[in-house]
Design an enzyme around this catalytic site. Sequence first.
Site, short mmCIF file in Angstrom:
data_model
loop_
_atom_site.label_atom_id
_atom_site.label_comp_id
_atom_site.label_asym_id
_atom_site.label_seq_id
_atom_site.Cartn_x
_atom_site.Cartn_y
_atom_site.Cartn_z
N ARG A 70 12.58 4.75 13.10
CA ARG A 70 11.39 5.59 13.01
C ARG A 70 10.43 5.30 14.17
O ARG A 70 10.88 4.95 15.26
CB ARG A 70 10.72 5.37 11.65
CG ARG A 70 11.65 5.77 10.47
CD ARG A 70 11.04 5.50 9.12
NE ARG A 70 9.83 6.29 8.91
CZ ARG A 70 8.97 6.08 7.92
NH1 ARG A 70 9.20 5.09 7.05
NH2 ARG A 70 7.89 6.82 7.78
N HIS A 121 12.77 -2.32 2.57
CA HIS A 121 12.16 -1.04 2.94
C HIS A 121 13.06 0.07 2.45
O HIS A 121 14.28 -0.03 2.57
CB HIS A 121 11.96 -0.94 4.46
CG HIS A 121 11.05 -1.97 4.98
ND1 HIS A 121 9.69 -1.87 4.90
CD2 HIS A 121 11.29 -3.18 5.57
CE1 HIS A 121 9.14 -2.94 5.42
NE2 HIS A 121 10.08 -3.76 5.83
N PRO A 140 0.80 -1.23 0.00
CA PRO A 140 0.00 0.00 0.00
C PRO A 140 0.84 1.28 0.00
O PRO A 140 1.86 1.36 0.69
CB PRO A 140 -0.81 -0.12 1.30
CG PRO A 140 -0.94 -1.58 1.52
CD PRO A 140 0.35 -2.16 1.03
N ASN A 141 0.38 2.24 -0.77
CA ASN A 141 0.94 3.60 -0.82
C ASN A 141 2.25 3.71 -1.60
O ASN A 141 2.72 4.83 -1.82
CB ASN A 141 1.15 4.16 0.59
CG ASN A 141 -0.16 4.31 1.34
OD1 ASN A 141 -1.07 4.98 0.86
ND2 ASN A 141 -0.28 3.68 2.49
N GLU A 188 12.61 -9.18 2.16
CA GLU A 188 11.80 -8.02 2.55
C GLU A 188 12.64 -6.76 2.43
O GLU A 188 13.76 -6.72 2.92
CB GLU A 188 11.35 -8.21 4.01
CG GLU A 188 10.54 -7.08 4.58
CD GLU A 188 10.32 -7.23 6.08
OE1 GLU A 188 10.55 -8.33 6.63
OE2 GLU A 188 9.94 -6.22 6.71
N ASN A 196 8.25 -5.19 -0.71
CA ASN A 196 8.18 -4.07 0.24
C ASN A 196 6.73 -4.01 0.67
O ASN A 196 5.89 -3.50 -0.06
CB ASN A 196 8.58 -2.77 -0.45
CG ASN A 196 8.51 -1.59 0.50
OD1 ASN A 196 7.87 -1.67 1.54
ND2 ASN A 196 9.17 -0.50 0.13
N ARG A 254 5.20 11.12 -2.05
CA ARG A 254 5.07 11.07 -0.59
C ARG A 254 6.41 11.39 0.09
O ARG A 254 7.48 11.11 -0.45
CB ARG A 254 4.56 9.70 -0.12
CG ARG A 254 5.48 8.56 -0.43
CD ARG A 254 4.83 7.21 -0.20
NE ARG A 254 4.33 7.00 1.14
CZ ARG A 254 4.44 5.83 1.79
NH1 ARG A 254 5.03 4.81 1.23
NH2 ARG A 254 3.95 5.68 2.98
N TYR A 313 11.34 8.95 1.63
CA TYR A 313 11.24 7.91 0.60
C TYR A 313 11.95 8.25 -0.71
O TYR A 313 11.96 7.44 -1.63
CB TYR A 313 9.77 7.61 0.31
CG TYR A 313 9.01 7.10 1.51
CD1 TYR A 313 9.26 5.83 2.02
CD2 TYR A 313 8.05 7.88 2.15
CE1 TYR A 313 8.58 5.35 3.13
CE2 TYR A 313 7.36 7.42 3.26
CZ TYR A 313 7.63 6.16 3.74
OH TYR A 313 6.95 5.69 4.83
N ALA A 339 3.06 -0.55 4.88
CA ALA A 339 2.64 -0.63 6.28
C ALA A 339 2.05 -1.99 6.63
O ALA A 339 1.90 -2.30 7.82
CB ALA A 339 1.63 0.47 6.60
#
Lengths: 147, 147, 147, 147, 147, 147, 147, 147, 147, 147, 147, 147
Positions: free
Chosen positions: J106, J99, J9-10, J97, J73, J17, J22, J76
């Site tokens: 964070r 990111h 998502p996103n 995985e 990735n 964003r 990012y 969330a």
Amino acid sequence: MKILLIHGPNLNALGKRSREIYGNKSLEEINGLLQQHAGELGANLTPFQSNSEGDIIDFLQKESGSANGIVINPGALTHYGYSLRDALVDTGLPVVEVHISNIHAREGFRRESVVAPVAIGQICGLGWRSYAAAVRFLVSSEKQDVY
Amino acid sequence: MKILLIHGPNLNALGKRSREIYGNKSLEEINGLLQQHAGELGANLTPFQSNSEGDIIDFLQKESGSANGIVINPGALTHYGYSLRDALVDTGLPVVEVHISNIHAREGFRRESVVAPVAIGQICGLGWRSYAAAVRFLVSSEKQDVY
Amino acid sequence: MKILLIHGPNLNALGKRSREIYGNKSLEEINGLLQQHAGELGANLTPFQSNSEGDIIDFLQKESGSANGIVINPGALTHYGYSLRDALVDTGLPVVEVHISNIHAREGFRRESVVAPVAIGQICGLGWRSYAAAVRFLVSSEKQDVY
Amino acid sequence: MKILLIHGPNLNALGKRSREIYGNKSLEEINGLLQQHAGELGANLTPFQSNSEGDIIDFLQKESGSANGIVINPGALTHYGYSLRDALVDTGLPVVEVHISNIHAREGFRRESVVAPVAIGQICGLGWRSYAAAVRFLVSSEKQDVY
Amino acid sequence: MKILLIHGPNLNALGKRSREIYGNKSLEEINGLLQQHAGELGANLTPFQSNSEGDIIDFLQKESGSANGIVINPGALTHYGYSLRDALVDTGLPVVEVHISNIHAREGFRRESVVAPVAIGQICGLGWRSYAAAVRFLVSSEKQDVY
Amino acid sequence: MKILLIHGPNLNALGKRSREIYGNKSLEEINGLLQQHAGELGANLTPFQSNSEGDIIDFLQKESGSANGIVINPGALTHYGYSLRDALVDTGLPVVEVHISNIHAREGFRRESVVAPVAIGQICGLGWRSYAAAVRFLVSSEKQDVY
Amino acid sequence: MKILLIHGPNLNALGKRSREIYGNKSLEEINGLLQQHAGELGANLTPFQSNSEGDIIDFLQKESGSANGIVINPGALTHYGYSLRDALVDTGLPVVEVHISNIHAREGFRRESVVAPVAIGQICGLGWRSYAAAVRFLVSSEKQDVY
Amino acid sequence: MKILLIHGPNLNALGKRSREIYGNKSLEEINGLLQQHAGELGANLTPFQSNSEGDIIDFLQKESGSANGIVINPGALTHYGYSLRDALVDTGLPVVEVHISNIHAREGFRRESVVAPVAIGQICGLGWRSYAAAVRFLVSSEKQDVY
Amino acid sequence: MKILLIHGPNLNALGKRSREIYGNKSLEEINGLLQQHAGELGANLTPFQSNSEGDIIDFLQKESGSANGIVINPGALTHYGYSLRDALVDTGLPVVEVHISNIHAREGFRRESVVAPVAIGQICGLGWRSYAAAVRFLVSSEKQDVY
Amino acid sequence: MKILLIHGPNLNALGKRSREIYGNKSLEEINGLLQQHAGELGANLTPFQSNSEGDIIDFLQKESGSANGIVINPGALTHYGYSLRDALVDTGLPVVEVHISNIHAREGFRRESVVAPVAIGQICGLGWRSYAAAVRFLVSSEKQDVY
Amino acid sequence: MKILLIHGPNLNALGKRSREIYGNKSLEEINGLLQQHAGELGANLTPFQSNSEGDIIDFLQKESGSANGIVINPGALTHYGYSLRDALVDTGLPVVEVHISNIHAREGFRRESVVAPVAIGQICGLGWRSYAAAVRFLVSSEKQDVY
Amino acid sequence: MKILLIHGPNLNALGKRSREIYGNKSLEEINGLLQQHAGELGANLTPFQSNSEGDIIDFLQKESGSANGIVINPGALTHYGYSLRDALVDTGLPVVEVHISNIHAREGFRRESVVAPVAIGQICGLGWRSYAAAVRFLVSSEKQDVY
């Protein structure tokens, strides 16, 4: 001024689900009342409801470019919808989180909102008027004479 | 309709304390705006501020008998004022908890409200308009045409 | 240079309460020694004690405008006095938190200070000399030759 | 009177590391100021720094027999140096724990000191003057006219 | 049969440190008693003590190739020595963890051993005889008539 | 010297239950080996096993008056038998807690012993030899030449 | 471009320790492969290994002035090496944390890294290629055509 | 014999507040019944109520010198009144904590009493008779024939 | 009126076990005093003690049909006796939980009572008079003139 | 070799964003760079993005049969996507995985990955190059000359 | 096929205890219905009930040798009966845990079962039919035409 | 009687995914067996599977009006699907939660069900027969002769 008015999972059942908690008005009635109210304040509401987190994110990505603010009742996504949270941040718009019931006075898991930290504020427990207060607040940021 | 408007510790310093968080308006200015707003809605505000939990409880015990609702910003008592919580319950009146800042997006200890479970709702993060939304809500329970 | 010297709840009982923990000197004796010591350093102390959190906040709001620093032993308010914490922040003055005993070597609840995060520093366990060290430190920020 | 002045890991980088937190003075400058100050008070400092917990324990075992007190800034060992803690207890000497920064106002893990429960007291947040206050305190236990 | 007999930080101070907890015998005396006892059982002890976790790991890497088992009192490293734990696993030898005092009846932090999960067993609270029991056990795996 | 040798719930199934954890010897065999070993050391064992916490407490109350020490493997009562713990304290005798397996390397709940804080020491992971080491230790407090 | 390549405790045993987890290559082989790879990219590696946290901090303090980045596998110090963490911050260099195994899929204590919050990123589970990816990344910040 | 009978915040509202929990008797009625009962037992009660923690501490400091015992219902201060706790300790008098309702069967936060660890005992759930039982107990320490 | 007077594990050792905590009176003496006291109040006690939770449940099931109330000191079952808790609920009788010592001022595990939430109230710390106060309370529900 | 390249998502909003977190590249640009890079390595990427967890699971079920590895990735979903986790396991393929940002530096909730325990490894904080490193790693398992 | 049908503490009171939770049928009636149902399926039930954990363990040890499966409702032992758990494992038989009420929808402590991890499955909330479903399941492992 | 038979994410992969956990039967086979079994009992099943929480909620809202009960295996949504939970409550129908495997004996996160508190009961660990038992139970509420 255009405001996205978003309702999360199960809120399309308003008026039927646990009325002692959520009240008697259907989602259509609430949307109607809010649109009338917003109209008087010179604002424009775009309502949207879905039971799917992904669909809400799609909607946010498509519509946020032409909007000025977001009023959202995330339903139970409030408690685990981290993707929704990120999508809200990405819009760059002011977000007000609303809940019909007082989530702080119900089951433990409902007290934790993963959306709250990225919202301007949270309004809960005012019944459908939680939405109204949120709409007013967003309008007030443009119109000084609106409280 | 008579509403008790209660401000907890340090809120008499509004306008001077951390303005980036709490805004520039003094408590007197906020009280003035709210009283004008309430007046237009046909309601009557009785403001009270104290830095002492005991004094607020005394005030609640003395004044609640003649009032119809309570708007309270408990200040930092929000996080440990169990005696205040009990006193609010004892009034039997509808209580709306307000915060100027978004307590859910600040230090961890500010996310826990011991007052919220006994309030109708909580409004935070709207600046002084958090109060205004709370007043409107209490009036709306009597006047159907107020949103 | 004017320094507010604040003592929280029960510290007026010094000299009588648990002497093996808090020592034999009364609060008056300690205030006297500190004022003499401050005088030698060219500073001025305004001592204040109260058993009520609200009264201490009132004092801070009234006196902080004319002061240059604060030395405070919050007593047991150390562990839950969030309102006091906010009031200290609001003064905008440098704050040094002191304790007569070593709070880190006593009951678990005494190890957590809600005041410490808004203070410049914390001194504990040196008996009444915890106060003296705090006073010296505040003076040293004005007088380079004082360690 | 002989005082062991111990600096834990990374404190040899003082003056270079995060100056906004730890200040501009180098460890040599701080040791110099403290030795001068101790000399005026009639005391003698034996400074020691190491990045290794084991070396500090070795030093304590070798030197504590001829010393009268310990001033120690354990650096990050504060938070997990249980072996150091045991070594400090074994010396049988009075220990004052010091920190340049206010550890209670930083990351969560820095608020817990495993050394504090075996120290007489803790002084933090006064910059290099945290050390000075500790030295004065140890001297004052022998010289009544030193505050 | 060759057994590595390892003593962690501060154990070289045995006989001097808190005797009510650790007893009156020095490390040398204990090593002597154990070597005599091991000799009677036909085993050979290689004692080592260090205040530094790194040195103990170095020792393990160098000596474990020629040894048949390990008896270790990790001292306070018991509670945070994850590197030591990994080194013990790397030896591939049977490990018995010992403690002079009953670590389960002291401060909370002493009840958690990060070494125990990679040991065959743990013996604590028997004073210096905790070591003796561990040595006997390792020997018994070769000599069936030793209990 | 008379030692109570107590086995808690399910230990009568030794030799049949999970042999890879508890070994192949039956409880009778273990009791036999221990009595022989104790006899050589001049001590006398009184073995007892029950699956019921209440019965073990009854036994302790009846027999402890004539005994000099207790070796106990509480089985799973180790983790919740607070009544057994109290009964052990009431005997006033030295208690050594033993476990056949290394409880610190198994499921999380097995790492917490409610009995350990009232015992002299704990021995685990040595198989049936955990008992033997405990018996030796109790004897050694009377016979200096036993390690 | 000069990169410090740091290996924490027990990593000198690579190739011998638990090969199913850490692979068959020795530390020398890995260093060799990485130096060849770095050379092709125009970078220079300075490898260092120690079993002692203090020695690694000493190395960092001495070498970081002439370096441009750090690749570090802290070994088990990952989980408690707060002093190492501070030392890494003090270098002011970009740090990439690497692990040969996937620490997020092993024992609970291995999932918590006290180093990660001060690193640019973390790479784990790629075997020795975790190092290679880290080196490439550091080079890519200088050379845009390196992915 | 003189007993201080202290009622914390909101207890002056007894008889009006949540009667299903706290019963129908007013504070005056309860004080009256208790004074009559105490009189029959030959004891003397000095009742005091305040909504402010500071005022209760003031009262304790002033009156405890001439009293022989304290019966206190701290109200909601039970759960966070650390200053009150310290004041109770400072009196040096025997303290019995009472509650009208069974605090162990209500909301979670009410189960933790910060006062209990410094009291002789706690009585809760017996309605106003919780006070009566406490008074009787304090008298019985002087009069052997009172149960 | 018939009251069941139940004593849990180890309470048959009263008078011998830790007298500084539990007092000098034997269980027989306490039962005698209570029966005399109950007789004067016109009530009838049926005492029972067992070290086994199961036996106490058996007793409750057999006797509760003919009784009017229960006074119980569950001993250490207080902290884990969920079966006993269920059995008490099943009786449908009013239950008062008593403890000789102040369980809130001892080890942490003793502060949690699994029985308290199903009792009317809890009395602790008054020595054997905790029982007496409980008996009086149960009688007072039938006899208005008994406090 | 065919690799599924999945974005949660996103991530379709990349480039717009929070660029400081990012980066500036759009998802299309990143996919392009990766496909070019993979092509040079002789591998084939099948990119897929969706804001809906259900759609990603559908995609995995349909495509995994013909693929050799997965780079994902999860956005969330990383923190609560247990269904996604199960779907990844069901593919039987190696999963890496990735990111873009350093999730360990964070917000707290971002430190917990429910996907990591079923992945081979995790790469984070390298910007879009996190993906590149993952692709390279998967290729390297087939081509020994790729690092 | 022989199945042990075990009922824990207080289940002999079925039909009398809290009927709104546990239903109106007595244990005898339930056992009768189950035996009839089992008979139709060709199986044989051996029912047993006790209020004592020890007695249930004794029963399991004696009867499990001749049985093929276990259906157990551990009553409140579900939450702390670690000894019972071990005994169930020792039988080596398939175990199905049943509860009449939905333990996941009651008090918090009832949600944790220490027995479940060693059972094949758990059935709860179906009233007495929870037992019936468990019996059918055990039979179905032998008779393929039974669902 | 009509029963909704709902399968959550990844359950369409049954027969292929981890067979040692979930068995060899495909979802189609299981649905077939259940429909046959339900048919014999006179009931009607409406099966539905989706990998998307939103789709399942849509299905529930559309179909629940004409149904009499729900059997649901929420898959991994069990652990975070609060929206699904709310939707189940909104149907007003009896819900039985089923799992093929024993979720209480697997990873920690699988032990917590957010659905269980709103279901009548939970059945797990019986393989596909968990569904069968749930169907039978729902039928038995209408047909007294079905167990």
